[in-house]
Design an enzyme around this catalytic site. Sequence first.
Site, short mmCIF file in Angstrom:
data_model
loop_
_atom_site.label_atom_id
_atom_site.label_comp_id
_atom_site.label_asym_id
_atom_site.label_seq_id
_atom_site.Cartn_x
_atom_site.Cartn_y
_atom_site.Cartn_z
N ARG A 39 0.84 -1.20 0.00
CA ARG A 39 0.00 0.00 0.00
C ARG A 39 0.88 1.25 0.00
O ARG A 39 0.58 2.23 -0.68
CB ARG A 39 -0.94 -0.01 1.21
CG ARG A 39 -1.94 1.14 1.17
CD ARG A 39 -2.78 1.20 2.44
NE ARG A 39 -1.94 1.40 3.61
CZ ARG A 39 -2.37 1.35 4.86
NH1 ARG A 39 -3.65 1.09 5.11
NH2 ARG A 39 -1.55 1.53 5.87
N ASP A 76 -12.84 -2.30 -3.54
CA ASP A 76 -13.72 -1.83 -2.48
C ASP A 76 -15.13 -1.75 -3.02
O ASP A 76 -15.33 -1.61 -4.23
CB ASP A 76 -13.29 -0.44 -1.98
CG ASP A 76 -13.91 -0.15 -0.63
OD1 ASP A 76 -13.40 -0.67 0.38
OD2 ASP A 76 -14.94 0.54 -0.59
N TYR A 153 -23.83 5.07 2.11
CA TYR A 153 -22.60 5.88 2.03
C TYR A 153 -22.80 7.11 1.14
O TYR A 153 -22.26 8.18 1.42
CB TYR A 153 -21.44 5.04 1.50
CG TYR A 153 -20.86 4.11 2.55
CD1 TYR A 153 -20.03 4.59 3.55
CD2 TYR A 153 -21.16 2.75 2.55
CE1 TYR A 153 -19.50 3.75 4.52
CE2 TYR A 153 -20.64 1.89 3.51
CZ TYR A 153 -19.82 2.40 4.49
OH TYR A 153 -19.31 1.57 5.46
#
Length: 353
Positions: A39, A76, A153
């Site tokens: 990452r 995601d 969201y």
Amino acid sequence: MKLRNDRVLRALNRQPVDVTPVWMMRQAGRYLPEYRATRKRAGGFMDLCRNPQLACEVALQPLERYAFDAAILFSDILTIPDAMGQGLYFTPGEGPRFRKTIRSMADVEALPELDPASDLGYVMDAVALIRRELDGRVPLIGFSGSPWTLAVYMIEGSGSKDFRRAKQFIYNDPEAGHLLLRKLADAVTRYLNEQIRAGAQIVQVFDTWGGILSTSAWREFSLAYMRQIVQGLRKENEGRPVPCILFTKQGGLWLEEIAASGCQCAGLDWTIDIGQARSRIGSQVALQGNMDPAVLYASPEAIRKEVGAILRSFGPGPGHVFNLGHGITPEVDPDHVAVFVDAVHELSAKQRD
Ligand code: CP3
């Protein structure tokens, strides 16, 4: 291409297996030092998702360490609203945020139609690359959020403690709520079918926030759209069925309705006893789950004990994919994951003797 380890596919089709297969939600993630290193090389979490080579690298990392029976796409659920122009970003320690929010019918009407092959081409490239690198070792799971979970969201603009804005929105303006959910269900169906076309052999829908709704609101605003997705999915690819797992967190009350949705497997969180779940719906669908992720903080002996208890509760016979009841948390000791995975294989083999 031949799959060398097809235990998860067999269990999802409720066929006999030598040992109970196991994978883990969030198996590629922050508890692994090698994930944190990759990452860092990518720059940040979304840079990692958008880089197919690095996304492939982190998707395979847990398989190098542990005897997992499946890989999951590294991405995601919020890539869909991002591709619809909502402006997703992550700030360390805060979780996901959106630059734009959905607060009116006009906002919903302005949302563009998603073309997953081009708008989310980086996801499809990652799927194809992971599949190629797996080279038949284990099957690859694709995934999406449920329309309701994505809507939460998009309306809130971030995570939430009480989901006040999302609930206010659907109760004040159900028509706008339904239009948003319809658009998302269309997008999710096309997105998952594109993942299947790119090489995903199983798909999972994460209805992470289904369980915050009343029963009637969940039926109306979440289940109805998941059913639409399941009906619109490609049922077969490469001459094999493509099973669909529906995971409604805190959905234990609604198992019969989940099982009747047309999915092949119900994902269970840890609040429900898996033996009871099996007696309610185990003749219709496979079950996935359901160890409390916090058990991984306990000692190796305690982990083995809990794995054994879940296997015994499920009982003999096919139709169980072992998993946690939700994603692994970043603070878990990676050595404890090995204890967990090996315990599932060893203890389920013993139970069969
Ligand atoms: O399971 C896997 O290994 C595949 C990858 C995966 C991720 N997110 C990677 C990720 C999957 C399947 C997801 C799904 C997802 N994302 C869900 C549904 C599943 C669930 O956990 O309920 C949700 C709600 C999201 C949205 C999301 N993404 C949140 C709330 C967060 C922050 C979490 C936190 O603890 O801060 C993310 C970020 C995220 N998604 C990370 C990973 C590995 C951590 C990002 C980092 O490296 O900092």
